[in-house]
Design an enzyme around this catalytic site. Structure first.
Site, mmCIF file in Angstrom:
data_model
loop_
_atom_site.group_PDB
_atom_site.id
_atom_site.type_symbol
_atom_site.label_atom_id
_atom_site.label_comp_id
_atom_site.label_asym_id
_atom_site.label_seq_id
_atom_site.Cartn_x
_atom_site.Cartn_y
_atom_site.Cartn_z
ATOM 1 N N LYS A 1 117.304 54.055 62.451
ATOM 2 C CA LYS A 1 117.272 54.888 61.259
ATOM 3 C C LYS A 1 118.661 55.448 61.015
ATOM 4 O O LYS A 1 119.361 55.815 61.962
ATOM 5 C CB LYS A 1 116.281 56.052 61.435
ATOM 6 C CG LYS A 1 116.311 57.081 60.303
ATOM 7 C CD LYS A 1 115.465 58.291 60.643
ATOM 8 C CE LYS A 1 115.609 59.383 59.597
ATOM 9 N NZ LYS A 1 114.844 60.598 59.914
ATOM 10 N N GLU B 1 113.925 73.779 57.100
ATOM 11 C CA GLU B 1 114.024 73.221 58.453
ATOM 12 C C GLU B 1 114.746 74.135 59.439
ATOM 13 O O GLU B 1 115.947 74.360 59.327
ATOM 14 C CB GLU B 1 114.746 71.865 58.402
ATOM 15 C CG GLU B 1 114.753 71.150 59.732
ATOM 16 C CD GLU B 1 115.175 69.694 59.615
ATOM 17 O OE1 GLU B 1 115.444 69.090 60.656
ATOM 18 O OE2 GLU B 1 115.233 69.178 58.479
#
Length: 461
Positions: A215, A264
């Site tokens: 990724k 986050e």
């Protein structure tokens, strides 16, 4: 006449001096608007302010003036450098039991190897400040502290002047009216290197399909041009009003405001316990409750997003098991719903090992696969090669610690850099083997939306 009564201490010269002393004093002030206090410092401390509110609204911090600045352009040593300098200041602290702990607030750049380019030229690899005037609202109680770091023999006189200035700032915040600023008028929205972004996503997808990485997060940016200069208070007012579920932050430096509302958390330390959050994988909010639920179920069952999320869970759990004990991690994610987007979310809790501080955990966790990729070293090399921009403090750790070792850092996504009549906004997404460039491009617009809306922009992409 308003006078600036605080002086910035250069940590490189002053921290570590044997005769340096760190004084603090706290008073209760009743109810006071944190944004009004922030704005009270505009005339004399325009480039020396910060703002922070955590996601559950139990803590708000505002800093005005600089008692000390800790900064460095070191690469991997930057975390240790800030930690060491702060510990040296903490050792010089003189406080009474009733006084609250002074805080250090700031952030790190995403990648020190490419830092200081384009609009980020004045931002070092790490930049932290201990404020001269510190407002703290914790669980509904409002307090304001004075912090003085000095080696002067006339420290009592200095502190008396700071008390006068503190009272002046409080009076302005409580008495003067601060009309709500309308959203700025956007003249133009400019996409920066759109075709380069789409090309980079295609190239990254091909590399992942060949097995070079699992990724890679590729980001892009847009520019907003305004009719008039946008005050920092306007940006903060609208982002805090509209993004109630998120961490809200603002950091001023050299006529720039880096601000945003991020969902986050990177790391929180409270009385020896460490808390983190795995946030990766996303989908838009629905136009109705039924559609919203259906989209959430689709996200929970989507293989691509679950795979992307698991990379983050694996990395953060590995760090916690190395630096903490008694680690607790749920086996499956749940949904985090904020105004414009839904995310997959897995909380992580651990008890810190002795000798570990918050900067050790920030260093070990940044960048998570949610903002860098997996494996980390490969993903970072690909980002440097193909992304074609300096992220600056976007997607990097921003937050605070105090003299007792507590603190919290969030990941600075859903963010922008305000510069007078311009603003630079940033957004990205995780690229995996089955990513499609047009879908990734559309997803970035969803992620631009919180800051774009706060600055008066409308989606037209």
């Amino acid at each position: 006449m308003n006078r600036k009564l605080t002086a910035t201490r250069d940590a490189k010269k002053d921290v570590g001096q044997k005769d340096i002393r760190f004084f603090t004093e706290t008073i209760d002030v009743g109810r006071i608007s944190p944004l009004a206090f922030f704005e009270a410092g505009d005339s004399c401390y325009k480039n020396e302010r910060f703002y922070w509110q955590n996601a559950d609204k139990t803590l708000t911090l505002v800093g005005i003036g600089h008692a000390a600045v800790l900064s460095t352009n070191h690469g991997e040593d930057r975390y240790t450098s800030i930690s060491t300098s702060w510990k040296q200041l903490c050792e010089a602290l003189i406080k009474e039991e009733k006084d609250m702990e002074p805080v250090l607030f700031g952030g790190f750049s995403f990648d020190p190897e490419v830092g200081g380019k384009e609009e980020w030229e004045s931002f070092p690899s790490s930049y932290f400040v201990a404020p001269s005037f510190q407002l703290t609202i914790r669980d509904g109680k409002t307090m304001i502290a004075i912090n003085l770091i000095t080696d002067s023999a006339s420290s009592a006189e200095e502190f008396d002047k700071l008390r006068e200035e503190r009272d002046r700032l409080i009076h302005i915040a409580q008495v003067e009216e601060f009309p709500v600023s309308p959203k700025p008028e956007v003249l133009q929205i400019v996409e920066r290197k759109k075709e380069d972004y789409l090309k980079a996503v295609s190239q990254v997808t091909e590399r992942i399909q060949k097995g070079e990485a699992k990724k890679v997060v590729i980001a892009r940016s847009i520019d907003l041009h305004f009719k008039e200069q946008v005050p920092a208070i306007s940006a903060l007012h609208h982002i805090t009003n509209e993004q109630q579920e998120s961490y809200q932050f603002g950091l001023q430096k050299d006529d720039h405001l880096f601000f945003g509302a991020t969902p986050e958390r990177l790391i929180q330390i409270e009385k020896g316990k460490a808390f983190s959050a795995c946030v990766a994988g996303s989908i838009r909010r629905g136009k109705s409750a039924i559609e919203d639920r259906q989209l959430g179920e689709e996200l929970l069952g989507d293989r691509k997003n679950r795979e992307e999320h698991q990379y983050v869970v694996s990395m953060i759990s590995t760090v916690f098991k190395a630096l903490c004990k008694s680690v607790s991690i749920p086996k499956t994610p749940k949904l985090m719903k904020i105004r414009d987007i839904q995310h997959l979310y897995t909380p992580v809790v651990g008890e810190m090992e002795k000798g570990i501080d918050i900067f050790d955990l920030v260093k070990a966790l940044h960048p998570t696969p949610a903002l860098g990729g997996s494996p980390t070293d490969v993903a970072m090399e690909v980002i440097r090669e193909l992304e074609g921009m300096d992220r600056g403090y976007y997607a990097a750790p921003i937050g605070w610690t105090d003299t007792a070792g507590n603190g919290e850092f969030a990941v600075a996504i859903r963010s922008g850099l305000l510069d007078g009549k311009r603003a630079h906004l940033y957004a990205g997404g995780g690229i995996v083997a089955d990513s499609e460039k047009e879908k990734e491009y559309e997803e970035t617009w969803v992620k631009f939306r919180p800051v774009l809306r706060a600055l008066g922009g409308k989606l037209n992409g």
